[in-house]
Design a protein around this motif. Structure first.
Motif, mmCIF file in Angstrom:
data_model
loop_
_atom_site.group_PDB
_atom_site.id
_atom_site.type_symbol
_atom_site.label_atom_id
_atom_site.label_comp_id
_atom_site.label_asym_id
_atom_site.label_seq_id
_atom_site.Cartn_x
_atom_site.Cartn_y
_atom_site.Cartn_z
ATOM 1 N N UNK A 193 0.798 -1.080 0.105
ATOM 2 C CA UNK A 193 -0.191 -0.050 0.089
ATOM 3 C C UNK A 193 0.948 1.261 -0.022
ATOM 4 N N UNK A 194 0.412 2.368 -0.483
ATOM 5 C CA UNK A 194 0.945 3.577 -0.421
ATOM 6 C C UNK A 194 1.552 4.123 0.929
ATOM 7 N N UNK A 195 0.599 3.688 2.169
ATOM 8 C CA UNK A 195 0.954 4.206 3.240
ATOM 9 C C UNK A 195 2.370 3.054 3.847
ATOM 10 N N UNK A 196 2.251 1.816 3.302
ATOM 11 C CA UNK A 196 3.315 1.005 3.668
ATOM 12 C C UNK A 196 4.729 1.484 2.886
ATOM 13 N N UNK A 197 4.511 1.946 1.706
ATOM 14 C CA UNK A 197 5.771 2.642 1.191
ATOM 15 C C UNK A 197 6.049 3.768 1.519
ATOM 16 N N UNK A 198 5.286 4.614 2.156
ATOM 17 C CA UNK A 198 5.721 5.879 2.877
ATOM 18 C C UNK A 198 6.497 5.568 4.179
ATOM 19 N N UNK A 199 6.187 4.529 4.726
ATOM 20 C CA UNK A 199 6.616 4.158 5.945
ATOM 21 C C UNK A 199 8.064 3.438 5.646
ATOM 22 N N UNK B 13 9.907 4.315 3.390
ATOM 23 C CA UNK B 13 10.828 5.540 2.732
ATOM 24 C C UNK B 13 11.329 6.281 4.056
ATOM 25 N N UNK B 14 10.341 6.533 4.812
ATOM 26 C CA UNK B 14 10.721 7.108 6.223
ATOM 27 C C UNK B 14 11.760 6.411 7.146
ATOM 28 N N UNK B 15 11.410 5.089 7.114
ATOM 29 C CA UNK B 15 12.574 4.282 7.754
ATOM 30 C C UNK B 15 13.966 4.224 6.981
ATOM 31 N N UNK B 16 13.994 4.330 5.946
ATOM 32 C CA UNK B 16 15.178 4.493 5.037
ATOM 33 C C UNK B 16 15.975 5.766 5.158
ATOM 34 N N UNK B 17 15.115 6.927 5.373
ATOM 35 C CA UNK B 17 15.828 8.115 5.694
ATOM 36 C C UNK B 17 16.309 8.027 7.198
ATOM 37 N N UNK B 18 15.772 7.319 7.945
ATOM 38 C CA UNK B 18 16.250 7.292 9.358
ATOM 39 C C UNK B 18 17.704 6.308 9.305
ATOM 40 N N UNK C 248 12.820 7.863 15.212
ATOM 41 C CA UNK C 248 11.466 8.279 15.687
ATOM 42 C C UNK C 248 10.647 7.189 16.220
ATOM 43 N N UNK C 249 9.748 7.437 17.016
ATOM 44 C CA UNK C 249 8.806 6.456 17.554
ATOM 45 C C UNK C 249 7.711 6.013 16.293
ATOM 46 N N UNK C 250 7.174 5.008 16.630
ATOM 47 C CA UNK C 250 6.068 4.348 15.888
ATOM 48 C C UNK C 250 5.029 5.242 15.737
ATOM 49 N N UNK C 251 4.596 6.128 16.855
ATOM 50 C CA UNK C 251 3.443 7.017 16.607
ATOM 51 C C UNK C 251 3.999 8.238 15.889
ATOM 52 N N UNK C 252 5.387 8.862 16.015
ATOM 53 C CA UNK C 252 5.836 9.717 14.870
ATOM 54 C C UNK C 252 5.763 9.423 13.523
ATOM 55 N N UNK C 253 6.090 8.105 13.471
ATOM 56 C CA UNK C 253 6.248 7.353 11.896
ATOM 57 C C UNK C 253 4.745 7.674 11.418
#
Length: 86
Positions: free
Chosen positions: A2-8, A10-15, A23-28
């Motif tokens: 899903x789009x949201x899984x892809x965004x997540x 990507x954010x984890x790769x930036x981290x 960042x916490x799961x809530x922040x993600x």
């Protein structure tokens, strides 16, 4: 995927690559929700709020919004990249 899984992902790769702080799961989830909302609705919102703007300026505005949402979570390396973009 899903789009949201892809965004997540990507954010984890930036981290992982030291552009974002740990960042916490809530922040993600917050970042995924915020970015997803902009990605889904920017065109319809721009057609109302920024009707007279050139298309490129509209795009830059919404990309800038996403950049500013990420800024508080960015490392020094990430901030330099974001500020260079802005």
């Amino acid at each position: 995927v899903s789009r949201n899984e892809t965004l997540k992902k990507n954010l984890l790769n930036l981290q992982k690559n030291k552009f974002l702080k740990t960042i916490t799961e809530d922040e993600i989830n917050f970042l995924v929700s915020s970015i997803s909302l902009i990605a889904r609705f920017w065109i319809s919102e721009a057609s109302v709020s920024f009707r007279g703007w050139p298309e490129e300026a509209q795009k830059e505005h919404y990309i800038g919004m996403i950049a500013r949402i990420l800024l508080p979570y960015a490392t020094a390396k990430g901030k330099a990249e974001i500020e260079g973009f802005l």
